[in-house]
Structure formats: structure tokens, C-alpha cells
Design a protein around this motif. Structure first.
Motif, PDB file in Angstrom:
ATOM      1  N   GLU A  53      47.003  38.968  45.178  1.00  0.00           N
ATOM      2  CA  GLU A  53      45.617  39.387  45.410  1.00  0.00           C
ATOM      3  C   GLU A  53      44.787  39.558  44.123  1.00  0.00           C
ATOM      4  N   MET A  57      41.240  37.704  43.736  1.00  0.00           N
ATOM      5  CA  MET A  57      40.004  38.459  43.498  1.00  0.00           C
ATOM      6  C   MET A  57      39.243  37.941  42.281  1.00  0.00           C
ATOM      7  N   ALA A  61      35.430  36.447  42.525  1.00  0.00           N
ATOM      8  CA  ALA A  61      34.296  36.980  41.757  1.00  0.00           C
ATOM      9  C   ALA A  61      33.562  35.868  41.018  1.00  0.00           C
ATOM     10  N   LEU A 212      45.101  46.869  35.965  1.00  0.00           N
ATOM     11  CA  LEU A 212      45.123  46.825  37.429  1.00  0.00           C
ATOM     12  C   LEU A 212      46.271  45.985  37.985  1.00  0.00           C
TER      13      LEU A 212
ATOM     14  N   LEU B  21      41.169  46.776  48.838  1.00  0.00           N
ATOM     15  CA  LEU B  21      42.277  46.028  48.235  1.00  0.00           C
ATOM     16  C   LEU B  21      43.611  46.524  48.759  1.00  0.00           C
ATOM     17  N   PRO B  54      28.293  39.295  45.938  1.00  0.00           N
ATOM     18  CA  PRO B  54      28.708  38.916  44.577  1.00  0.00           C
ATOM     19  C   PRO B  54      28.979  40.124  43.676  1.00  0.00           C
ATOM     20  N   MET B  57      32.329  41.686  44.821  1.00  0.00           N
ATOM     21  CA  MET B  57      33.453  40.862  44.354  1.00  0.00           C
ATOM     22  C   MET B  57      33.770  41.130  42.889  1.00  0.00           C
ATOM     23  N   ALA B  58      32.720  41.260  42.081  1.00  0.00           N
ATOM     24  CA  ALA B  58      32.930  41.472  40.650  1.00  0.00           C
ATOM     25  C   ALA B  58      33.721  42.760  40.408  1.00  0.00           C
ATOM     26  N   ALA B  61      37.425  42.526  41.629  1.00  0.00           N
ATOM     27  CA  ALA B  61      38.267  41.830  40.646  1.00  0.00           C
ATOM     28  C   ALA B  61      38.698  42.761  39.525  1.00  0.00           C
ATOM     29  N   GLU B  62      37.999  43.886  39.379  1.00  0.00           N
ATOM     30  CA  GLU B  62      38.385  44.874  38.365  1.00  0.00           C
ATOM     31  C   GLU B  62      39.212  46.006  38.976  1.00  0.00           C
ATOM     32  N   GLY B  63      39.626  45.827  40.222  1.00  0.00           N
ATOM     33  CA  GLY B  63      40.543  46.797  40.833  1.00  0.00           C
ATOM     34  C   GLY B  63      39.870  47.936  41.585  1.00  0.00           C
TER      35      GLY B  63
END
Lengths: 330, 330, 330, 330
Positions: A53, A57, A61, A212, B21, B54, B57-58, B61-63
Motif C-alpha cells: 500500500e 499511495m 498521489a 511510514l 490506510l 489530489p 492523496m498527497a 502517501a505521507e502516511g
């Protein structure tokens, strides 16, 4: 977004997870998105969550659709089964491409370690091939001991192998860097375009190399190695094409509709004296060139409500009519 | 991941989208994730898709877990309704925090333009306050014409306002930079910690400023402005704390279990002569200090299958027993 | 800084340019700087300005001393002469290391194209070897036609070759990427640590790949390729060591001098109640814990002049005496 | 490069250090470079080395010429003297612009702390003004205690103040962030373009915030704050213009010289069948379209020596003649 888990090959444990970004009128330049299909590593014993995942992700992004495949693993399984799963997964994505807002010809397979072996196998031996490969510290040679015997892939590279992005570390104590080198050499001999980033430092299994994805372990965080991700996105854009962004505005240009009005971009109106004078008649502030710079990509009807003294609906309609009455000149 | 759409306040059009997540044993350091709650902009007339998924999502992606709120908008609505939606959304996230794998005390609200107004309102006037604010080219002053009248927020800042990250552009032709400046000034007067990035160039409504969020429009792509995102993540980690990554290995250290064995990290075994000699007896290659560097964070049972000549199950068991027989010494 | 041009080997045209950064009490952590010795490319016909000063500048900005060698070139010359120049240059830098504020054991040679060949030659065949090699799209194999015949270097790699950083492009139409691959393979076979970045796109001769080094030519600018530089600096810090930055303050800690006073860091004073009470007696504002956070790394005598109501010289002296009278306790 | 120390105003201790990059035929796009004039901080008591050469080096690496001014300081001096030094320095740079390869209309003054005060004073009260200001954690208000009284500068901003880039930290314990905010507010009121980055964390005096400028002190290293430098370079390119890089090649295009030959770019030759056939006649390898892609920006005479079987001088001359005989067609 839409999220689905789909079992493949009638096996409950072989699951394709689909992460599908929403489309909308505001995303008209990304209707058919590129996609990544992720094969996590795990020595063909299992598939690591750390390479699943978090990787999906990261690409989501960047505007890609993302898929993660939990392929056949374990000592009771065999390589052929895993390859069949991989083939089935990419075939399904291509089949459902339109439904899933995906471009069937922009599918990159991203594999790590044993998943990198599977990705490289799909790109060399696969019945249906991806459009690009991204291989992270991949197993390539049959000399390595995994859950079951695997074929060496360097000799399978031929002219049908897709362009490939490789990354790994010199200090990898689990899968020697020799695996990466041999595949790169083979690609070069076949004149298959590639990009390759071998970092000196870094343990095996770094994934995206951020806290992460670290399971809390220090050596799984590495700011330098983490750069592979941004480099892979740049490379994928070069190989598969980037999202278009060449329009001047969301709002139609007078040129597109061959007409002046309150619905077209103000830019062209401000550049054409007949229109400009009319605008200034209704909105004196538009005489100030500096002031109006920022409004050029917007339409009058959109900008009106942000004005200190907005036009009434009636005035706006009247002005729209008078603008439309001015013959369009290129 | 889990994805849900939840209607709030019994209004069909007020929807909270939850992007949650997955957790797993491999993510034991991120069980209770920080979260962002995103309020897209749109002048309180609507909520822009470009500033919704968007952005979510950003941060995913950083958890972070991510939430997007489609709050009450339109000329028929009013500010109070939007604020109530915002309050309801954050209350619900806090209520379901455990279920959703979220830390109830690490919730940042991220708002753009009119959504920035709503975020700042929640942080100043809200009955329940977020733990941090991220405000993109926000509306702050009542002088601006939106779908309905709004209160000025600079004078509402007090000691209970959370730390705030601001970003905007000097050239914004829609919401003057004065809005950002006034809120910043108010934060400073109340000694509320803030970070602020005002870029000179850039139109209103840049969102993440990448091609993927541009609707195909050139001026919505800006590599410099796009840096606000990374800066906001660094700042959020400072304000809310970062994911832990201070363990030496996934595998227990001998110290943790007060025992030597084939299941603890090889590092401690290699450093202790009694264990090291035993290892070398079974696996002569372990005598080479350079060679074994990379295996220190792994256990013997894990590394064994990657050895050129792996130990048989019997030998491994025997070695494990002999290691356990060595008294543990700190 | 100091800048000097020095002729080597009694040849007017063989010039070593030395760029030496100033040292000072404020740079006490960088007294003996690492250095780069740059060999520009040019097919052994000449040495390109584009791969000379701009490269030196980039490393100077990172705190390295920098040297550029204009080695023997031209059809009338030969490889041996160029190698002799290279050996002479590095020997001179080591000889003058102390005078030039350089660490004799932290010298990296950075070579491009034919200069990359010379750098690799120095690192394999040289009588005196650098501590690290940075090779940009290097010539390695004798199959290439340059101003004069050159030896292939891949077979010269042995255990005395220094760690190496390689970068080049797959699409290089002048020096095929095979040259890079062969050298990398040789390093790996000899277990010499390396890092390697092969970008897919990019013409030969990109240098630092910025407009400033482009001669105005579009294809000599490449944001992706330009990342080699930052990657090389990270790598050099790993191989040669980084500048120390582990002190708490410029100002001595009470622990260092075993005494409290107006000249030691306020941190320790604020942490020790006896000192803290005394400080608050003279400067009531010091009672506010938030306020004083920022002053912890400074001394009282330094901070005094920034106070709204600074202490008089007499009061400061008196306070200093009373602080010194408090026995130091660890 | 050239390096000079020049005393100003007949004062031995007022020194302008000039760092002048070399120009050459290969730098034909940067003949008249932009420049930075650096004013280090030090409370007007002294000028800090940490904010002098390391800053100059960073801009040199970006192709700017750099100057550092050691202006009048100390309790025996006064603000007027420092301002006179600043005026003298910029006047001298403009006077010698051509000699020094500098564009007299692209001079940015970069000042830190008290040096930021001097820079802002030059940009507001100065008899001769810079083209841009870069102010790092500047002193702006007269409420601060420095070596001598200083004027507040926020009220001095008028329409002649140059565009300004500001950076500082909220936590600055020496010069409160209020100084930055007040100057920004004044710029905005006068509609002077600005960019501003206020980081939450960070002590006073961070300079470029790298280990090399840290004096070995931990709190003087900050990866986030260090981003001000790259942001300032992007901004300076926007305000002063960037280096041109729009040519297709170093080598003249056939179009420029209206002639085909061995000295023009191969691109146009390969695109024109008459030339292409001739090339293939002499060099059969040129029939392979893939192979020749990389050579398009080079001339035949340049590329010849890199061919596996280069043409003899005679053949090259003959081919050149035959190419020239083909009439040029646009």
C-alpha cells in the motif's frame, strides 16, 4: 476514489487490490490515467505489506491508478503459478481499462525483491507484457534461494522487453547487486532503454525508505535512497507521457468559440480595444492594467462576484449582449 | 485501504469522504495515524474537485489518514451551516478515531480559499478545534464577496487557536494576499506558532500545482509553489510528531528477550565472541567481517535460506539450542 | 578565498587552478576541508570550460576546496603525459594540504568524459591514488577514438581502487553507456564500493546540466540529470565523512569550563534553580519559560544587549560574580 | 575566476571582496552575469564570517558574480557610515560592471540580521538602489538594541523600493519575527512585489543552515530552513531574468549559415534526403535512424573522430565540398 479487492485464478489468496482515482470534469486532462501494478517482495514466501500500500499511495498521489497483486507464494507453490497470476492481473487491468479510467497502454509493473523477479519475468517471459518495468533490488539470477526455484532472467531479455527502471544498493546483503548489474547489461545488449540508480548504502528491502514504511526500524529509513521514487515518476512520464497542461484557461478562449462574451477568458477581451472599452465603461477599475493582470484567465461572469462593486444580473446580461454584438476578429 | 462516503447533518449533499490506510503488523509504528481533513475551495458556491482528492492523496502517501468534506455551499445556504458541517466532521473523526486507526489528537484541517476560511473559522470560532491548521490562499476578511456573507477571522484568533501553516501568492488576483497577512499578524500577536510561505508568482487556486491537478491549464502548474506541500508535511511532523523509526530491527534484539538464539538479531551475536565462534563453526563465511555487515539486523533463521549453503533444519535447531545455552550478558 | 594558477611539470599549458576557501574562528569545524580535483572532458583534444569552473563552484558551495587541472591534450600529446600531470596535481595538493587548509586524505577526483578516463586511470594505474572517484559519462574502453590512444581501464581495477561514484546516460551518443557498465562490473568484481546513476535521457557532455553551464543550448539543461550533483555530495560525505555539527553552542557549556558565569550558555543556568533564580532576580522576563527557550544557546553577556531593558555594565559584572560564586554541579 | 579585496571610503576595515566568475566562448549566454552583494550580520558590532563567504559561494555556484561587504561597525561607528559604505559598494559594482562581467541592472543585495537592516535601508533610503533585496531574519524596527541607534525602515518603503524576498523564523529569539512582518506589510501597502518564507522552527543566525556554515553547532543546521536558498534563486531568476538556454546546439544550424557542410548540425542534414543520402554513402552506419539520433546536435567534423571507422581527412574534405554544393533549402 473506488477501492476493490478482486480474487484471481479462482484462488482466494491471490488478490488484486484496485485503487482507482476519481475522474470529473475538472480532471478532463487525466481521463485515461497511467497505472502501476505493484508486486511486493518477500522471497516468494509471502508478500510484504511494507512494499504494497505505501508504494500504491505514492503513485496515486502522482495521478496514477494503482494496483497491488498478492500473487501465489509459499513453499507449496511454484514460480509458474506466480507468473500466471501476474499475467492474469495485467490482462484484467487492460480488459477493464475504460471502466477503470486507465490507459491500457500505460501500465508499469513495479516489483521489489522477489516481486522484482516476478515483474522482470512478466516483462521477459510473460504472454502479455507491461509498458514499463520498475525493479527495486530485484532477484534476477537462479542462484538465490527463495521459496521455490526460479529461472534466471538476464538471458530472457529480448527486443520485446519494455523499457526498465532499476534501483538497488551496493551493500544489499540479501540480494547481491550482481542481480541488478546482470539485468542492466542484458538490457543494454538488446538496446532496451533503461535507467538505473544503484546507491552505495542501504539494506535490502527499503521500500519507499520513509518512517511510514519502516516498521519503526532505523535502517529502513534513508533520505538518499528515497529519491528513487521521484526519479521513477520523472522516468515514467518520459516513457509513458505526462499529463497534458497546455491550455491557457479552464474557460474557453474567444478564439475557440469565435465569439466575445461574458463567458470567455478576459485576456482576449482586454487585448482587443473594442471589448476593452466596453468593459471599462461598465467596470472602471478595468482601466488599470496592473489590476487586471490577474483576471485574464477568468471569465467576466466568474470574476464579477469577486469585484468590490459587482454588476447586477441585469447589467451583466446587457454587457454580455453588447460583447456578443462585436464581430470576432482573430 | 478502506474508503467510505458518509452523509453529515442529515444532508445528502454534505458528504465526508474517509480514506483510511491499512494497518498491519508491519506498520506497528503507525497504528494511530495523524489525519488531515480537507476543505476544498470554491467561493462557498461549490467545492472544487481539484482541491479535494489530489490533496487527500498527497497526504495519504505521507502516511496520514485523509478526509474530504463537501460542506454546505450555494447562495441559498449560509456560513453557519458550513461551520456546523465542519464541526460535525471533526467530531465524527475524533469519535471514530480508534475504529479508523487515527490519533484523535493529531488532526490537521487543510483548507483552500473559501475552504481556508472555513478551516480558519473552525480553528478560531469552532466549538471543537483541530490540532493544526493548513491554510492555502485563504479568505479571511469579510470584505470579499462570496456566495453568502462571512465573518472576518483575524480578530477571532486567541490563545486557543491551533498552530497554523499558511501559503499563498502575492499576485493572487482573486483573494488578495492581505487576507493571509492579516491572519498571520493576528497569530503573531497572540503568540500562536505559525509557518508561512508567500510566493510572489502564481494565480489563485493552484492546489498542489501539478499537471495532475491542473485541469490541463498551464497556469495551474507551478514547480516553486508546489513546494508548499513538502513544507507542510515537515511542519506537521514538527507540530504533531513524526512516525517513530528508532528500532534497530524488526527482529528482537538479544537484549529485549535476554537470550541468544536463532530468532534474535545477528548483530549482538556477532559482537559477542562466544556466540560468534559458534556461528562461525556452523557457517564459516561468518568469519568475514565485511561479509556479515549486511546481515546484522536479521535473524539467523531468516538469513539462513539466503545462504549459498543453508543449514539443514536439524543443524539450525541444534545451533539454536547451543546459542540459547550461552548465558545472556548485557 | 584564495585563488591561484600553478603550472605543473614545467609546462605552461598544464595549469592547476586552486580555489581555497577561507578558514576563520567561525569555521572551526572545517579547518581541514575535503577537496575535489576536477578533470574537464574534451576527448583529450582540449579541456572544456563548461566542465571546469562551474563544477568547482558547485563543490566550493558545499564547503570543499576545489582544484581544476588543465592536463596535457592534443594530437601531439599522449596519454602518459596526461597521467603524469594528474599524478603531479594530486601529489602537490597532498604536499600543500596544511597550507591550503585541505585534508590530504579526503581528495576526490571528479572527471568528465575523457577527463573521466584520466580520473579512472589515476584511480587504477596512478602512482598516487585519490580517496574517491567521481566519473561523469567517462571513457573507459580503448575502442573509442580520442586525440591519442588510451588504455582500457576496466581490467585495471583492483583492491587499491578507491570507492567510485558513476553517472551517465543510456542515450549518450558519443561515449556509449557500455563504458560505464564495464567499469561498474569491474568494481563489483573487486568488491570496491560504488554508487551509480544512469539516466535514460540526456546527451553527452551535460556537465552540471543547468542554464549557466549550457552555452545557451537547450539540450545541455536537464533537471533530472542535474541531480547527480547533490547525490555525489551525499555520497562524498558518506565516503570521506561530513563536517561536524554536534556542539550545542558556540558558547562554552558550563560543563566544559566547570563554572557558571555570564559567558557560558544560558541553557545550563536556566536548568539549575540556583542560577535561574538569580537570573530572574536581575531580569524578571527570564521567569517566562516560553520566552527564554530561544536564548538557551547564547550567553548572558551576548543576549543582554538584545533585551528591552539591558542590564548596565555594573549590574552585569555583579551578576557574573554571583553566578561564579555558585559551585558548579554536574 | 578573479578574486579581489577593495577598500572603500578610504577606510582600511571597510572591504569589498569581489568574486568574479570567468567568462569564455563556452559561456556566451552568461557574459553579463547577475550579481549578489552580501551584507553579513552581527548586530552592527561586527560582520559574521558565517554569513559572508558561504553565502557568496552558494550564489557563485548558481552563476551569479558575488560581492561581500565588510561595512562600518562597532559602538564607535554610526548607521550613516554603514549606509554610506553600502551606497559606495553598489555604485562601484555598477561603475565596473562591464570590466567585471556583471549586468549593472541585475544586482541583488542579500543581507542577514543587522546586514538585512542595512540592505533594507539601501533599498528604501539609499541614494542608489539595488534591483532586488533578499533579507534574512532582518532587523527592521528601531526598538532593537544594536551597536548604535538605527532607523525603523517599514515607514520608508515607497514605490521606488525594489522587489524583496524575505525569510526568517517564528521562533527567532533575538530579532522577533515582527520585524519581518512589518516590512512585508509595508511592501504590500505600496504594492511592491515580494516573496516571504517564515519557518516556524529555527534559531537566529542560521545563514545557509548547513554543517559547513554551522561553526559545529547543531542548532545552526536545519534542512527545512536551508530551502530559503533555492527558493531565493528561483525568485531572483523571475525578478532579474534567467540565463538563456534556447539554442538547439553549439554548432550553427544550416539555417543560420544558409549552407550545408561538415561544420553545421547534423540534424538538418539528416532531415534532408539529398544530404542524408550523401552522408550514408560515406558512412553507411548513418542509415540507422536510431543510431544517429544522438548525433543530431553535433557537426560531422566533430563526430567523425568518435566513429568506429572515422573518415580520413581527405574524405572528410571531399564530403564537405559535396555537401556545400547542395543548394540550401529552408
Amino acid at each position: 476514489m473506488r477501492f476493490e479487492n478482486i480474487s484471481l485464478n479462482n484462488k482466494k489468496e491471490v488478490v488484486l487490490s484496485a485503487y482507482l482515482l476519481d475522474n470529473s470534469a475538472e480532471f478532463n486532462n487525466v481521463n485515461a490515467r497511467p497505472a502501476v501494478l505493484v508486486f511486493p517482495g518477500g522471497g516468494y514466501y509471502s508478500t510484504s505489506d511494507r512494499e504494497a500500500e505505501p508504494v500504491a499511495m505514492a503513485y496515486l498521489a502522482e495521478g496514477f491508478n494503482a494496483f497491488v497483486l498478492r500473487y501465489s507464494t509459499g513453499e507449496g507453490s511454484e514460480f509458474k503459478a506466480a507468473l500466471k497470476d501476474a499475467e492474469e492481473a495485467i490482462a484484467l487491468i487492460r480488459e477493464k481499462a475504460e471502466l477503470w479510467g486507465t490507459d491500457a497502454n500505460k501500465i508499469a509493473v513495479v516489483g521489489f525483491s522477489a516481486g522484482g523477479h516476478l515483474a522482470a519475468a512478466l516483462g521477459t517471459m510473460g504472454g502479455t507484457k507491461p509498458n514499463a518495468l520498475v525493479l527495486g533490488y530485484p532477484c534476477i539470477l537462479d542462484s538465490i534461494n527463495l521459496a521455490f526455484p526460479i529461472p534466471s532472467l538476464d538471458r530472457k531479455v529480448d527486443s520485446s522487453t519494455p523499457p526498465t527502471f532499476l534501483f538497488s544498493t551496493f551493500e544489499d546483503g540479501v540480494v547481491p547487486v550482481e542481480h541488478t548489474l546482470r539485468f542492466m547489461q542484458a538490457l543494454n545488449e538488446q538496446n532496451i532503454a533503461f535507467e538505473s540508480h544503484i546507491f552505495q548504502k542501504g539494506v535490502h528491502g527499503l521500500s519507499v525508505a520513509k518512517p511510514l514504511s519502516s516498521s519503526g526500524v532505523k535502517s529502513f529509513v534513508d533520505k538518499d535512497f528515497a529519491q528513487w521514487f521521484g526519479l521513477s515518476v520523472s522516468w515514467l512520464h518520459k516513457v509513458l507521457g505526462d499529463f497534458q497542461a497546455d491550455k491557457e484557461s479552464l474557460i474557453p478562449d474567444a478564439e475557440e468559440v469565435k465569439e466575445y462574451s461574458s463567458e470567455v477568458m478576459l485576456g482576449a477581451l482586454l487585448d482587443y480595444p473594442a471589448c476593452r472599452n466596453l468593459l471599462v465603461e461598465y467596470i472602471p477599475a478595468f482601466a488599470d492594467k496592473e489590476l487586471v493582470k490577474g483576471v485574464r484567465p477568468y471569465s467576466l461572469s466568474l470574476i464579477n462576484r469577486h469585484l468590490p462593486n459587482p454588476l447586477s444580473k441585469e447589467s451583466l446580461l446587457e454587457l454580455d449582449k453588447r460583447l456578443k454584438a462585436i464581430p470576432y476578429i482573430k
